[in-house]
Design an enzyme around this catalytic site. Structure first.
Site, PDB file in Angstrom:
ATOM      1  N   CYS A   4       0.860  -1.182   0.000  1.00 33.77           N
ATOM      2  CA  CYS A   4       0.000   0.000   0.000  1.00 33.77           C
ATOM      3  C   CYS A   4       0.894   1.229   0.000  1.00 33.77           C
ATOM      4  CB  CYS A   4      -0.898  -0.014   1.239  1.00 33.77           C
ATOM      5  SG  CYS A   4      -1.860   1.502   1.472  1.00 33.77           S
ATOM      6  N   CYS A 116      -1.453   4.676  -6.105  1.00 36.22           N
ATOM      7  CA  CYS A 116      -2.272   3.868  -5.206  1.00 36.22           C
ATOM      8  C   CYS A 116      -2.490   2.525  -5.880  1.00 36.22           C
ATOM      9  CB  CYS A 116      -3.616   4.551  -4.933  1.00 36.22           C
ATOM     10  SG  CYS A 116      -4.783   3.534  -3.969  1.00 36.22           S
TER      11      CYS A 116
END
Length: 217
Positions: A4, A116
């Site tokens: 992440c 992302c």
């Protein structure tokens, strides 16, 4: 593996300092975007959390500033929930992308860093709205190769892999997650230009379902 961008931005240096094990994190792919830009303007589409962390600022300082490349940032709180609810290629998603990326397109950005892990699933919407205006730059493949190399160096690679054996562990509602995971996984395979045709057929013609299991924390 810290899979992440936001978590990496806030915790990667602390985790590496605390634990005596190799830890791979995600870093926005600013370096290849800077190397590829012809306009001298690079865009980064990220979450608010990633922009508050230090990693993005560090790579901009390290790679973009010495090259004289301008990096423009776009942020949205809406895109991640849209992807997670299976709306990655929907009119609402396209409208959000239109709004947040208009300043970058207007400034001449020709590379768009997807900051992302949810954002590669937006490729179809981005193509629909902006065509070839942006080259989409994602660090996923490079991070996967690096992870494999780290595992190999530490003799942690599994010697044999089961074809198509993918298991998803879900901390949330299993029934809600199942159709979204199935949709996104299929979409990801079909959007990859470098995926062999036989792999796409094998995925599409899968005779056993994906394994999606709950995990309790």
């Amino acid at each position: 593996m810290v899979a992440c961008n936001t978590a990496s931005a806030f915790s990667l240096s602390h985790l590496r300092a605390r634990f005596a094990m190799p830890i791979v994190g995600l870093v926005p792919a600013v370096k290849p975007a800077v190397e590829a830009t012809r306009s001298g303007v690079v865009g980064v589409l990220a979450t608010p959390g990633t922009l508050r962390g230090t990693l993005l600022a560090d790579v901009i300082r390290q790679f973009a500033e010495p090259a004289g490349v301008q990096v423009l940032q776009a942020v949205s709180r809406e895109l991640v929930p849209l992807v997670e609810t299976g709306q990655a290629d929907s009119p609402q998603t396209r409208e959000v992308l239109r709004d947040v990326l208009a300043p970058l397109a207007g400034a001449g950005a020709d590379q768009l860093v997807l900051g992302c892990t949810h954002y590669p699933f937006l490729a179809a919407s981005l193509q629909a709205e902006y065509g070839d205006r942006f080259v989409l730059v994602d660090s996923g493949a490079a991070v996967a190769r690096h992870t494999r190399n780290v595992l190999a160096r530490n003799m942690l690679l599994t010697p044999h892999t089961r074809p198509g054996g993918v298991t998803y562990l879900v901390t949330g509602d299993l029934e809600a997650a199942q159709p979204v995971i199935t949709t996104l996984s299929a979409q990801n395979v079909h959007n990859r230009e470098d995926t062999p045709a036989e792999a796409v057929r094998a995925f599409s013609g899968r005779t056993t379902p994906l394994r999606i299991e709950p995990i309790y924390t």
